[in-house]
Design a protein around this motif. Structure first.
Motif, mmCIF file in Angstrom:
data_model
loop_
_atom_site.group_PDB
_atom_site.id
_atom_site.type_symbol
_atom_site.label_atom_id
_atom_site.label_comp_id
_atom_site.label_asym_id
_atom_site.label_seq_id
_atom_site.Cartn_x
_atom_site.Cartn_y
_atom_site.Cartn_z
ATOM 1 N N LEU A 1 0.887 -0.922 -0.063
ATOM 2 C CA LEU A 1 0.101 -0.114 -0.086
ATOM 3 C C LEU A 1 0.711 1.349 -0.122
ATOM 4 O O LEU A 1 0.644 2.083 -0.742
ATOM 5 C CB LEU A 1 -0.873 -0.031 1.368
ATOM 6 C CG LEU A 1 -2.282 -0.828 1.218
ATOM 7 C CD1 LEU A 1 -2.769 -0.934 2.497
ATOM 8 C CD2 LEU A 1 -3.241 -0.567 0.067
ATOM 9 N N ALA A 2 1.964 1.254 0.587
ATOM 10 C CA ALA A 2 2.647 2.506 0.742
ATOM 11 C C ALA A 2 3.502 2.612 -0.423
ATOM 12 O O ALA A 2 3.498 3.988 -0.989
ATOM 13 C CB ALA A 2 3.979 2.201 1.976
ATOM 14 N N SER A 3 3.915 1.621 -1.185
ATOM 15 C CA SER A 3 4.379 1.681 -2.472
ATOM 16 C C SER A 3 3.414 2.321 -3.561
ATOM 17 O O SER A 3 3.734 3.432 -4.254
ATOM 18 C CB SER A 3 4.892 0.508 -3.018
ATOM 19 O OG SER A 3 5.589 0.644 -4.312
ATOM 20 N N VAL A 4 2.255 2.105 -3.420
ATOM 21 C CA VAL A 4 1.386 2.494 -4.283
ATOM 22 C C VAL A 4 1.037 3.973 -4.297
ATOM 23 O O VAL A 4 0.971 4.645 -4.850
ATOM 24 C CB VAL A 4 0.029 1.516 -4.271
ATOM 25 C CG1 VAL A 4 -1.059 2.291 -5.170
ATOM 26 C CG2 VAL A 4 0.158 0.162 -4.873
ATOM 27 N N VAL B 1 13.922 -4.540 4.773
ATOM 28 C CA VAL B 1 14.870 -3.990 3.620
ATOM 29 C C VAL B 1 13.815 -3.023 2.666
ATOM 30 O O VAL B 1 14.430 -1.966 2.346
ATOM 31 C CB VAL B 1 15.704 -5.060 2.935
ATOM 32 C CG1 VAL B 1 16.532 -4.367 1.789
ATOM 33 C CG2 VAL B 1 16.700 -5.816 3.872
ATOM 34 N N THR B 2 12.785 -3.678 2.247
ATOM 35 C CA THR B 2 12.110 -2.974 1.618
ATOM 36 C C THR B 2 11.521 -1.748 2.390
ATOM 37 O O THR B 2 11.317 -0.669 1.584
ATOM 38 C CB THR B 2 10.742 -3.902 1.201
ATOM 39 O OG1 THR B 2 11.018 -4.985 0.445
ATOM 40 C CG2 THR B 2 9.648 -3.208 0.278
ATOM 41 N N LEU C 1 11.599 2.105 0.859
ATOM 42 C CA LEU C 1 10.237 2.888 0.847
ATOM 43 C C LEU C 1 10.386 4.109 1.680
ATOM 44 O O LEU C 1 9.950 5.199 1.120
ATOM 45 C CB LEU C 1 9.087 2.134 1.307
ATOM 46 C CG LEU C 1 8.690 1.110 0.244
ATOM 47 C CD1 LEU C 1 7.394 0.059 0.778
ATOM 48 C CD2 LEU C 1 8.433 1.704 -1.154
ATOM 49 N N ALA C 2 11.176 3.973 2.937
ATOM 50 C CA ALA C 2 11.251 5.263 3.698
ATOM 51 C C ALA C 2 12.105 6.033 2.798
ATOM 52 O O ALA C 2 12.005 7.278 2.957
ATOM 53 C CB ALA C 2 11.910 4.998 4.852
ATOM 54 N N GLN D 1 19.023 9.562 1.606
ATOM 55 C CA GLN D 1 20.390 9.204 1.398
ATOM 56 C C GLN D 1 20.511 7.989 2.555
ATOM 57 O O GLN D 1 21.075 6.842 2.465
ATOM 58 C CB GLN D 1 21.408 10.359 1.521
ATOM 59 C CG GLN D 1 23.037 9.777 1.454
ATOM 60 C CD GLN D 1 23.108 9.769 -0.061
ATOM 61 O OE1 GLN D 1 22.593 10.509 -0.858
ATOM 62 N NE2 GLN D 1 24.283 9.084 -0.554
ATOM 63 N N ALA D 2 20.323 8.299 3.652
ATOM 64 C CA ALA D 2 20.412 7.271 4.869
ATOM 65 C C ALA D 2 19.888 6.215 4.853
ATOM 66 O O ALA D 2 20.254 4.932 5.051
ATOM 67 C CB ALA D 2 20.306 7.904 6.283
ATOM 68 N N ALA D 3 18.492 6.367 4.290
ATOM 69 C CA ALA D 3 17.650 5.118 4.129
ATOM 70 C C ALA D 3 17.983 4.106 3.024
ATOM 71 O O ALA D 3 18.085 2.960 3.073
ATOM 72 C CB ALA D 3 16.230 5.587 3.950
#
Length: 201
Positions: A25-28, A62-63, A67-68, A82-84
């Motif tokens: 959902l977050a990706s969409v 990792v995903t 996404l973050a 950059q950090a994420a």
């Protein structure tokens, strides 16, 4: 004992499925520009996963980092992005999400006007995407890596190289996405504006 181990395994399976749903959902929502919705779903991922003890290298974790990074980049937090992205790569450099994080770093470099760095990162992602592609003739991951690489090459003034990269991306995109996918328009423009994506098989 066995029963306790089975119960823990079942709990983890349920947790990872819920995490996967919220990550999807977050990706969409990120693709739609719904940053608040994406942020809320990433928070749900953290809530669902709290206390289960998934490894930092678990694909869901990792995903979540990738996404973050996307969310941070979309909302103007270049340092957080950059950090994420780097954390995702460091956690599991061979996973598909790490490949996407490399593209995220390339996008961040492009936003700073660092086209040479973006080219190097996009090429590294493209190489990893080709490896993940296995024996399949076409790959969406390879396509999007090539689109980012073409954008970086164009930004660096390497127009012919950008055209070649974009043309190859169109071959992959035509076989893997709907014709309305925005990367097709981007690749078509970078390929010269008149390039027509081949019909999907």
């Amino acid at each position: 004992g066995y029963n306790e181990a089975a119960a823990l395994a079942a709990e983890r399976a349920t947790v990872t499925a819920l995490m996967g749903a919220h990550l999807g959902l977050a990706s969409v929502q990120l693709s739609q520009g719904n940053h608040d919705g994406a942020r809320a779903n990433l928070a749900h991922v953290d809530e669902v996963g709290a206390g289960v003890g998934l490894s930092p290298t678990h694909p869901q974790r990792v995903t979540r980092l990738w996404l973050a990074g996307r969310l941070a980049l979309a909302t103007g937090d270049a340092t957080g992005a950059q950090a994420a992205f780097q954390a995702a790569i460091d956690a599991a450099p061979q996973q598909a999400s790490a490949m996407m994080a490399r593209l995220g770093l390339a996008e961040a470099a492009l936003s700073r006007g660092e086209s040479t760095t973006a080219i190097d990162l996009a090429r590294a992602a493209r190489t990893q995407a080709a490896h993940l592609q296995g024996g399949k003739p076409r790959s969406f991951r390879t396509a999007i890596a090539e689109v980012v690489c073409a954008r970086a090459l164009a930004a660096a003034g390497q127009i012919e190289a950008a055209r070649r990269e974009a043309t190859d991306a169109l071959e992959h995109l035509a076989a893997t996405v709907d014709p309305s996918h925005p990367d097709i328009a981007t690749a078509t423009r970078l390929a010269g504006g008149t390039q027509k994506p081949p019909a999907a098989n």
